[in-house]
Design an enzyme around this catalytic site. Structure first.
Site, PDB file in Angstrom:
ATOM      1  N   ASP A 197       0.843  -1.199   0.000  1.00  0.00           N
ATOM      2  CA  ASP A 197       0.000   0.000   0.000  1.00  0.00           C
ATOM      3  C   ASP A 197       0.876   1.247   0.000  1.00  0.00           C
ATOM      4  O   ASP A 197       2.035   1.204   0.426  1.00  0.00           O
ATOM      5  CB  ASP A 197      -0.886   0.022   1.251  1.00  0.00           C
ATOM      6  CG  ASP A 197      -1.840  -1.161   1.279  1.00  0.00           C
ATOM      7  OD1 ASP A 197      -2.162  -1.691   0.208  1.00  0.00           O
ATOM      8  OD2 ASP A 197      -2.240  -1.545   2.393  1.00  0.00           O
TER       9      ASP A 197
HETATM   10  N1  URA Z   1      -1.163  -6.050   3.773  1.00  0.00           N
HETATM   11  C1  URA Z   1      -1.696  -4.799   3.790  1.00  0.00           C
HETATM   12  O1  URA Z   1      -2.751  -4.581   4.375  1.00  0.00           O
HETATM   13  N2  URA Z   1      -1.015  -3.829   3.165  1.00  0.00           N
HETATM   14  C2  URA Z   1       0.161  -4.008   2.538  1.00  0.00           C
HETATM   15  O2  URA Z   1       0.744  -3.061   1.997  1.00  0.00           O
HETATM   16  C3  URA Z   1       0.697  -5.312   2.526  1.00  0.00           C
HETATM   17  C4  URA Z   1       0.017  -6.318   3.156  1.00  0.00           C
END
Ligand code: URA
Length: 257
Positions: free
Chosen positions: A113
């Site tokens: 993310d």
């Molecule tokens: N899980 C998440 O919620 N976000 C990420 O960036 C990676 C794994």
């Protein structure tokens, strides 16, 4: 066995530059014509001069580039960058890489993310990409999460036993997702080891047990950890050893049928 067909063949330097992301053949020939390319300290004047690529290090405008038939890059992703090549709200992680690497057809190995930090791999090696991201191989990814409320034993147990996540696909929604490992770190953060890569998986799993992730950091993929001497935004090439470490904990693909 046809030994001769396997013998490595020298490759013209303009073709080498082209495959390594230095632009069109014409542009690469221009770099050579302007005396900007050298090998072992010798300026290369002939675009057709050929080299064995194995272990080759060439310089372009004084910067050394090791030849890599397939690129595998480890990037320490900072917060505020998107893993897409066409980001919508923040700069792309590709903007952290030098131009020749941006030009190669690399993809992030599973997206993080925008606000997640830590270990991100990028590669143009299709089979490796598949092996590292396919849920079939169960490559463990280790996350460290700062959570809103203290994580209790019941939450740890639930994360390991499995939680149901809302999914568009009803078959996925009916399948509990389990953390391979969920434990508390001495600094109070939650360490979560996941072997799938569902959308926002860590955050949604923590939400499913009644808590909330405030900050998320990926520390490791397989046996490959973020190097302690690499700062946020930094990157490095991974060699065969790095590839082996990332895949160390991968399970063999189950037989079909
Ligand atoms: N899980 C998440 O919620 N976000 C990420 O960036 C990676 C794994």
């Amino acid at each position: 066995m046809k030994a001769s067909s396997r013998a490595p063949r020298p490759v013209a330097i303009d073709q080498i530059l082209f495959t390594q992301g230095f632009g069109t053949r014409r542009h690469c020939a221009g770099l050579i014509r302007h005396g900007l390319v050298s090998v072992e300290g010798r300026v290369i004047e002939d675009a057709d001069e050929a080299f064995l690529t194995e272990g080759l290090v060439f310089e372009v405008e004084g910067r050394a580039w090791p030849f890599h038939e397939k690129a595998l890059i480890l990037l320490y992703k900072p917060a505020g960058y998107e893993c897409s090549r066409k980001p919508s709200h923040h700069p792309s992680v590709f903007s952290l890489l030098p131009a020749p690497l941006r030009e190669r057809d690399m993809q992030p190995v599973g997206r993080l993310d925008e606000d997640t930090t830590g270990l991100l791999l990028l590669t143009d090696d299709g089979p490796l990409q598949h092996k590292l991201t396919s849920p079939k191989y169960h490559v463990p990814k280790v996350y460290e999460a700062t959570c809103k409320a203290p994580v209790d034993e019941a939450q740890l147990r639930q994360l390991m036993e499995g939680v149901l996540l809302e999914e568009r696909d009803p078959r996925l929604a009916a399948e509990p997702v389990r953390a391979a490992q969920a434990r508390m770190l001495p600094d109070g953060r939650l360490e979560l080891t996941l072997t799938e890569g569902r959308y926002h998986q860590a955050k949604r799993m923590v939400a499913a047990v009644g808590n909330r992730v405030l900050a998320l950091h990926r520390r490791a993929i397989g046996q490959l950890s973020l190097p302690t001497d690499l700062s946020s935004g930094g990157w490095l090439w991974l060699d065969d050893e790095g590839r082996r470490q990332a895949l160390t904990a991968a399970e063999d693909e189950p037989a079909a049928g």
